[in-house]
Scaffold this active site. Structure first.
Site, PDB file in Angstrom:
ATOM      1  N   LYS A 132     -97.087 -40.185  19.137  1.00 46.79           N
ATOM      2  CA  LYS A 132     -96.074 -39.119  20.068  1.00 46.79           C
ATOM      3  C   LYS A 132     -95.634 -38.197  18.866  1.00 46.79           C
ATOM      4  CE  LYS A 132     -92.647 -42.039  21.067  1.00 46.79           C
ATOM      5  NZ  LYS A 132     -93.658 -43.334  20.316  1.00 46.79           N
ATOM      6  N   ARG A 187     -83.160 -43.847  25.232  1.00 46.80           N
ATOM      7  CA  ARG A 187     -84.353 -45.128  24.820  1.00 46.80           C
ATOM      8  C   ARG A 187     -83.753 -46.219  26.131  1.00 46.80           C
ATOM      9  NH1 ARG A 187     -86.481 -46.566  20.376  1.00 46.80           N
ATOM     10  NH2 ARG A 187     -86.485 -44.468  18.016  1.00 46.80           N
ATOM     11  N   ARG A 244    -103.791 -50.131   9.112  1.00 45.82           N
ATOM     12  CA  ARG A 244    -103.427 -48.883   7.810  1.00 45.82           C
ATOM     13  C   ARG A 244    -103.366 -48.856   6.681  1.00 45.82           C
ATOM     14  NH1 ARG A 244     -99.556 -45.386  12.351  1.00 45.82           N
ATOM     15  NH2 ARG A 244     -98.246 -47.072  11.638  1.00 45.82           N
ATOM     16  N   ARG A 259     -98.032 -49.954   4.586  1.00 48.51           N
ATOM     17  CA  ARG A 259     -96.427 -50.091   4.859  1.00 48.51           C
ATOM     18  C   ARG A 259     -96.081 -51.481   5.083  1.00 48.51           C
ATOM     19  NH1 ARG A 259     -95.265 -45.813   9.673  1.00 48.51           N
ATOM     20  NH2 ARG A 259     -93.597 -46.865  10.188  1.00 48.51           N
ATOM     21  N   ARG A 262     -92.257 -55.388  17.269  1.00 51.21           N
ATOM     22  CA  ARG A 262     -92.503 -53.827  18.360  1.00 51.21           C
ATOM     23  C   ARG A 262     -92.312 -53.198  19.343  1.00 51.21           C
ATOM     24  NH1 ARG A 262     -94.414 -49.914  13.528  1.00 51.21           N
ATOM     25  NH2 ARG A 262     -93.124 -48.568  14.480  1.00 51.21           N
TER      26      ARG A 262
END
Length: 222
Positions: free
Chosen positions: A13, A88, A127, A161, A172
């Site tokens: 996004k 949300r 990642r 991260r 999440r």
């Protein structure tokens, strides 16, 4: 043109919102950045929010919507805005609609980036980036050409991260499904949903979104 972006964390996004901002001159609005700006400026809303945060309380929807109303009234939002991360919940969506109706505005489309959650978890959890130059890599999809050496700067130090692990990503995603997915029927009932295949290559995702944007532009010119 006023847009809401929906989709799970890591769906892309942010990348697409930044592109739309540059291409169409509409402003990407982060409620977090907006909140920090109001607090730093010492506005009435900012002072109220600061007091709540210092007391360890959640910011009410009414305060966030009031800040958003102040933000979209600024000149740089004349061509429109992009909301990524808000609303949300259905309650927030209803409060947003009430505010936009009051200010004679509206949401033109809700772009929903659909993804395969298992594949998305794999994408995010693999990642890593070069500590020196920031170049991005992935264990499976984009490894370094030479093991342990950055393709760009030749650096040997890489970082990940802390929340880019599969367990955190799945939590999440669960939170998104529980809290945000109920927004889909809410906006679908208003005929605003535009589904985008978020699993496609970035260029194809961009083309799908541009087709939606072109359709809205044609409708508004009629």
């Amino acid at each position: 043109m006023n847009i809401i972006f929906l989709g799970p964390p890591g769906a892309g996004k942010g990348t697409q919102a930044k592109r739309l901002e540059q291409q169409y001159g509409i402003v990407q609005i982060s409620t977090g950045d907006m909140l920090r700006a109001e607090v730093a400026a010492g506005t009435q809303i900012g002072l109220e929010a600061k007091g709540l945060m210092e007391a360890g309380k959640l910011i009410p929807d009414s305060v966030i919507v009031a800040m958003l109303e102040s933000r979209i009234a600024k000149p740089d939002c004349a061509k429109g805005f992009i909301l990524d991360g808000f609303p949300r919940t259905v309650a927030q969506a209803e409060a947003l609609d009430a505010m936009l109706t009051r200010t004679d505005s509206r949401i033109d489309t809700v772009l929903v980036l659909e993804v395969d959650e298992e594949v998305l978890a794999d994408r995010i959890s693999g990642r890593f980036s070069c500590k020196s130059c920031g170049a991005s890599y992935h264990d499976s999809f984009r490894p370094t050409q030479k093991d342990g050496v950055c393709d760009i700067c030749g650096g040997h130090d890489f970082i990940r991260r802390p929340d880019d692990n599969r367990e955190t990503v799945m939590k999440r995603l669960d939170a998104y499904n529980a809290e945000t997915k109920p927004l889909l029927p809410y906006y679908e009932s208003k005929g605003l949903i535009s589904v985008i295949d978020g699993m496609a290559p970035i260029e194809e995702v961009s083309s799908q979104i541009d087709a939606v944007m072109d359709g809205i532009t044609k409708l508004t010119k009629k």
